[in-house]
Structure formats: structure tokens, C-alpha cells
Design an enzyme around this catalytic site. Structure first.
Site, PDB file in Angstrom:
ATOM      1  N   LYS A  48     -15.524 123.753  48.139  1.00  0.00           N
ATOM      2  CA  LYS A  48     -16.500 124.829  48.338  1.00  0.00           C
ATOM      3  C   LYS A  48     -16.809 125.647  47.082  1.00  0.00           C
ATOM      4  O   LYS A  48     -17.798 126.355  47.032  1.00  0.00           O
ATOM      5  CB  LYS A  48     -15.966 125.804  49.409  1.00  0.00           C
ATOM      6  CG  LYS A  48     -15.723 125.180  50.781  1.00  0.00           C
ATOM      7  CD  LYS A  48     -17.034 125.089  51.533  1.00  0.00           C
ATOM      8  CE  LYS A  48     -16.903 124.717  52.991  1.00  0.00           C
ATOM      9  NZ  LYS A  48     -15.878 123.775  53.348  1.00  0.00           N
ATOM     10  N   VAL A 168      -5.384 102.492  42.940  1.00  0.00           N
ATOM     11  CA  VAL A 168      -4.669 101.392  43.601  1.00  0.00           C
ATOM     12  C   VAL A 168      -3.204 101.455  43.177  1.00  0.00           C
ATOM     13  O   VAL A 168      -2.883 101.266  42.008  1.00  0.00           O
ATOM     14  CB  VAL A 168      -5.251 100.012  43.196  1.00  0.00           C
ATOM     15  CG1 VAL A 168      -4.513  98.891  43.925  1.00  0.00           C
ATOM     16  CG2 VAL A 168      -6.746  99.944  43.486  1.00  0.00           C
ATOM     17  N   ALA A 170      -1.061 104.106  43.215  1.00  0.00           N
ATOM     18  CA  ALA A 170      -0.601 105.376  42.613  1.00  0.00           C
ATOM     19  C   ALA A 170      -0.312 105.207  41.121  1.00  0.00           C
ATOM     20  O   ALA A 170      -1.215 104.969  40.340  1.00  0.00           O
ATOM     21  CB  ALA A 170       0.607 105.926  43.372  1.00  0.00           C
ATOM     22  N   GLY A 223       5.896 112.343  57.157  1.00  0.00           N
ATOM     23  CA  GLY A 223       4.792 112.681  56.263  1.00  0.00           C
ATOM     24  C   GLY A 223       4.182 111.468  55.578  1.00  0.00           C
ATOM     25  O   GLY A 223       3.422 111.592  54.620  1.00  0.00           O
ATOM     26  N   GLU A 226      -1.445 109.848  57.458  1.00  0.00           N
ATOM     27  CA  GLU A 226      -2.443 110.917  57.487  1.00  0.00           C
ATOM     28  C   GLU A 226      -2.212 111.732  58.767  1.00  0.00           C
ATOM     29  O   GLU A 226      -1.543 111.251  59.690  1.00  0.00           O
ATOM     30  CB  GLU A 226      -3.856 110.316  57.513  1.00  0.00           C
ATOM     31  CG  GLU A 226      -4.231 109.540  56.261  1.00  0.00           C
ATOM     32  CD  GLU A 226      -4.325 110.415  55.019  1.00  0.00           C
ATOM     33  OE1 GLU A 226      -4.737 111.581  55.137  1.00  0.00           O
ATOM     34  OE2 GLU A 226      -3.953 109.928  53.932  1.00  0.00           O
ATOM     35  N   ASP A 237      -8.180 102.267  54.324  1.00  0.00           N
ATOM     36  CA  ASP A 237      -7.643 102.679  53.018  1.00  0.00           C
ATOM     37  C   ASP A 237      -7.286 101.440  52.185  1.00  0.00           C
ATOM     38  O   ASP A 237      -7.590 101.362  50.993  1.00  0.00           O
ATOM     39  CB  ASP A 237      -6.411 103.564  53.227  1.00  0.00           C
ATOM     40  CG  ASP A 237      -5.799 104.019  51.906  1.00  0.00           C
ATOM     41  OD1 ASP A 237      -6.521 104.653  51.122  1.00  0.00           O
ATOM     42  OD2 ASP A 237      -4.629 103.717  51.646  1.00  0.00           O
ATOM     43  N   LYS A 241      -8.986  99.813  48.514  1.00  0.00           N
ATOM     44  CA  LYS A 241      -8.219  99.351  47.350  1.00  0.00           C
ATOM     45  C   LYS A 241      -8.542  97.884  47.054  1.00  0.00           C
ATOM     46  O   LYS A 241      -8.688  97.488  45.902  1.00  0.00           O
ATOM     47  CB  LYS A 241      -6.720  99.530  47.611  1.00  0.00           C
ATOM     48  CG  LYS A 241      -6.301 100.991  47.712  1.00  0.00           C
ATOM     49  CD  LYS A 241      -4.860 101.124  48.200  1.00  0.00           C
ATOM     50  CE  LYS A 241      -4.497 102.591  48.401  1.00  0.00           C
ATOM     51  NZ  LYS A 241      -3.174 102.777  49.012  1.00  0.00           N
ATOM     52  N   GLY A 358       2.346 108.940  47.139  1.00  0.00           N
ATOM     53  CA  GLY A 358       3.016 110.204  46.832  1.00  0.00           C
ATOM     54  C   GLY A 358       2.242 110.987  45.793  1.00  0.00           C
ATOM     55  O   GLY A 358       1.740 110.424  44.818  1.00  0.00           O
TER      56      GLY A 358
END
Length: 378
Positions: A48, A168, A170, A223, A226, A237, A241, A358
């Protein structure tokens, strides 16, 4: 002492990865100084609002201000609530115009790195503009590279000015390794990869005989997923990739060219069922089918893995039965694994494995990408 090479940068996206990147920049100041580099953050935006240094040529956000931005965003506050004499705040309608202005001011004079750590498809427009204005681009966001072929071609039109390792795997060196193989003239003919930490964890847990519904709930509480686990279970997802890798190999395809196997049926989709209903009543209905597939694979000495396969002109994403003793078969937990087969790596593929998710790992990959383009700055 030699003067430090300064790299001005604008960060778009201040979620988990963006905040972690700012923290890395602050904590690595002395390391970067030893390398002869100084990262000069001149702007940060969320969805925003945008905060910009009072003079993008001479001023930057000091480390206290960067830490304050991280604290604000961790509390889910808007950047527009930031009160500091060192920066100006721009909202919604002015945001894009101001980003374009910074790109045109710095792109051709000192150079500028646009760093996209958002998860938005709306950054494509400013990024393609930035390419024309001579800026460098560093992406953790997959959506710009999985947009139309026209957008993709524009973004990669100056290969030295774009880095997207963290899209792709991390922080894993997936894109760099593929680029090295391809530029050496060694044709890649097959890629098989488990590129979702969430689905890697889910598949290795159901292999132990646990019901899918129990495993997904555990992954959510850890965790790994999503907020709505269907974002992971849909395979979209992984498909993004896979599309990035396929395009890197020269395949002229779009996301709808990829065959994607979702782990839940359409009638359990987000438009029909709430997250709570899906977890309590929908998921348990899928237990038997997956359990049966696990048992069948086990009788063949195989295991199930959720993988992308890129071969020839084909790109698929879904569950595959794989040998238990292969790199993908041995995969446990949330690691990513990629097997690359080429002329040089035909019998024994090149295997890249490690933590593929992560905020910390991803942000470290982004930071390495920023440092990798330093030669393009005066």
C-alpha cells in the site's frame, strides 16, 4: 582505505523474506565493507505504501531506520505510519509513479537494484520499465518470471542485469548451476525435482503410514504450509518453479501448458469450502486413496514423491513413484532435491539438495544475488 562501491537498492515487499533481507543487510555491514561494498537502501515498499530517502542521490536509510521498518512490518503496521525526517511517504496512486521516477533518476547515473521480495503479480509493470531504464533486478518473487512470455522475454533480455536464484529452491544454487551447464554447451535433457518443502514433508510422512489429514494438520501447525494448505496442495507453487526452469531451458511455454496434479478435488476448492471445513471434513476423505497409493508403491520397492519433471517438450507436476534408493526417494522432511541430467551428467545426475524454503535461507540467497551484480555499478 579504498572507497566502498555503493549499490543503491529499492526493496519491494516487506513480508517475512523482505524483513529478513533488511536484517541481513544491517548485520553484514562489516563483512560487506571488507568486500569493498556498501548496500544503500533508498526505498522500501509494501503493498500500500512506499517510503523513500529524502534525496535518493546522497541519502539512504540508516540501520536504525531499517530496524524500525522491520519492527513496524512485524507488527502488521503499514509503512505509511513511519515517522522520520529522513524519508518521504507515498501512497497507493503515487507509488508506481515514484518508483518509476527513482528508476529513471538512478538507473542510468549510479545504477539501481530493484529487489522484489513480494508475492505480487503487480510488480511486473514496474520491473519491465526498470529494465528499460538500465536498472538491475533481483527476484525472490516467482510471479514476474511466470507471467506472459512477453514479460519474461523483457525481464531476461539483459541476462547480466537480472538474478533470480531465490525463486527456485530458496538459497540453493539451482539457477546458477543450470546456467553454468547450459553456457558450457552441455544440453540438459531432463530435470526431476522435489521443489516444495511442504509437499516433501507431507510425502515423506505419509510414507511412514501416517494419514494425509494428520500430516497436513501437523505441517500447518509447524508453519510449513500457507495459512490455507490448499495453496501448497494444489501444486501451483511447484508449477511456477517448474515453469521458471523450463523457460531457462528454452521452452516457450506458459503456466497453462503444465500438467498439474492437485492433491484435492475441485469440489474441495477455496471457493466451495472454508479452510476449517477442508481441514476437518474434506481432508480425511482423501486419506484412503493416498494410503493405497503409498502401499502399492511400497510393494514395488518404491516411494511416492511430489515432483516436477521437465523432459523434451513436456513439463508435468504431480505424484510420481520413484526408487527408494534414488536421491529423491531418500529425501526426508522439508528439503528440496533437484536431479539434472545432461550429456555430462547422464548416468549419474547432478544432484542439488538442501533447505529449499524459509525466510532466512531465501533472504540469504537474495543478498548473495545483490552482491553478484556489483560489477555493474560504478
Amino acid at each position: 582505505m579504498a572507497t566502498l562501491k555503493k549499490i543503491p537498492l529499492v526493496l519491494m515487499g516487506c513480508g517475512g523474506v523482505g524483513r529478513q533481507l533488511l536484517q541481513h543487510i544491517v548485520s553484514c555491514r562489516s563483512l560487506h565493507a571488507n568486500l569493498g561494498v556498501h548496500l544503500r537502501v533508498v526505498g522500501v515498499s509494501d503493498s500500500k505504501s512506499l517510503v523513500v530517502a529524502s534525496d535518493v542521490f546522497t541519502k539512504e536509510f540508516n540501520d536504525n531506520l531499517l530496524s524500525e521498518i522491520c519492527r513496524l512490518k512485524a507488527d502488521h503496521s503499514s509503512l505509511s505510519t513511519l515517522i522520520s525526517g529522513e524519508c518521504q511517504v507515498f501512497l497507493d496512486s503515487d507509488l508506481r509513479g515514484k518508483l518509476s521516477e527513482i528508476a529513471s533518476l538512478l538507473g542510468t547515473s549510479t545504477g539501481l537494484a530493484f529487489v522484489d521480495c513480494s508475492a505480487s503479480s503487480e510488480t511486473v509493470e514496474i520491473l519491465t520499465q526498470a529494465v528499460d531504464l538500465g536498472c538491475c533486478i533481483v527476484l525472490a518473487n516467482k510471479k514476474p518470471l511466470t507471467s506472459t512470455k512477453e514479460d519474461y522475454d523483457k525481464l531476461v533480455s539483459r541476462p547480466r542485469r537480472i538474478r533470480y536464484e531465490s525463486t527456485v529452491g530458496a538459497g540453493l544454487p539451482v539457477i546458477a548451476s543450470l546456467n553454468r551447464i547450459l553456457s558450457s554447451g552441455d544440453p540438459v535433457h531432463r530435470i526431476v525435482g522435489s521443489l516444495s518443502g511442504t509437499l516433501g514433508y507431507v510425502m515423506s510422512e505419509v510414507e511412514d503410514g501416517k494419514p494425509l489429514s494428520q500430516v497436513v494438520k501437523a505441517a500447518k501447525s509447524l508453519g510449513y504450509t500457507e495459512p490455507d494448505p490448499r495453496d501448497d496442495l494444489s501444486g501451483m507453487d511447484v508449477a511456477r518453479k517448474a515453469l521458471i526452469l523450463a523457460r531457462l531451458l528454452g521452452m516457450r511455454i506458459n503456466i497453462d501448458s503444465i500438467k498439474i496434479e492437485s492433491l484435492y478435488p475441485e469440489e474441495m476448492g477455496p471457493n466451495i469450502m472454508s479452510v476449517e471445513d477442508f481441514l476437518s471434513t474434506g481432508l480425511p476423505l482423501l486419506d484412503n486413496d493416498i494410503g493405497e497409493r503409498v502401499r502399492k508403491a511400497s510393494l514395488n520397492g518404491n516411494v511416492l514423491r511430489y515432483v516436477c519433471v521437465i523432459e523434451g517438450s513436456r513439463c508435468t507436476v504431480g505424484i510420481q513413484e520413484l526408487p527408494k534408493n534414488s536421491p529423491l526417494g531418500r529425501l526426508r522432511g522439508s528439503d528440496n532435491v533437484l536431479e539434472i541430467y545432461s550429456r555430462c551428467y547422464s548416468e549419474q545426475p547432478l544432484v542439488i539438495q538442501g533447505a529449499g524454503a524459509g525466510n532466512d535461507t531465501t533472504a540469504a540467497g537474495v543478498l548473495a544475488d545483490i552482491l553478484d551484480i556489483q560489477d555493474l555499478f560504478p
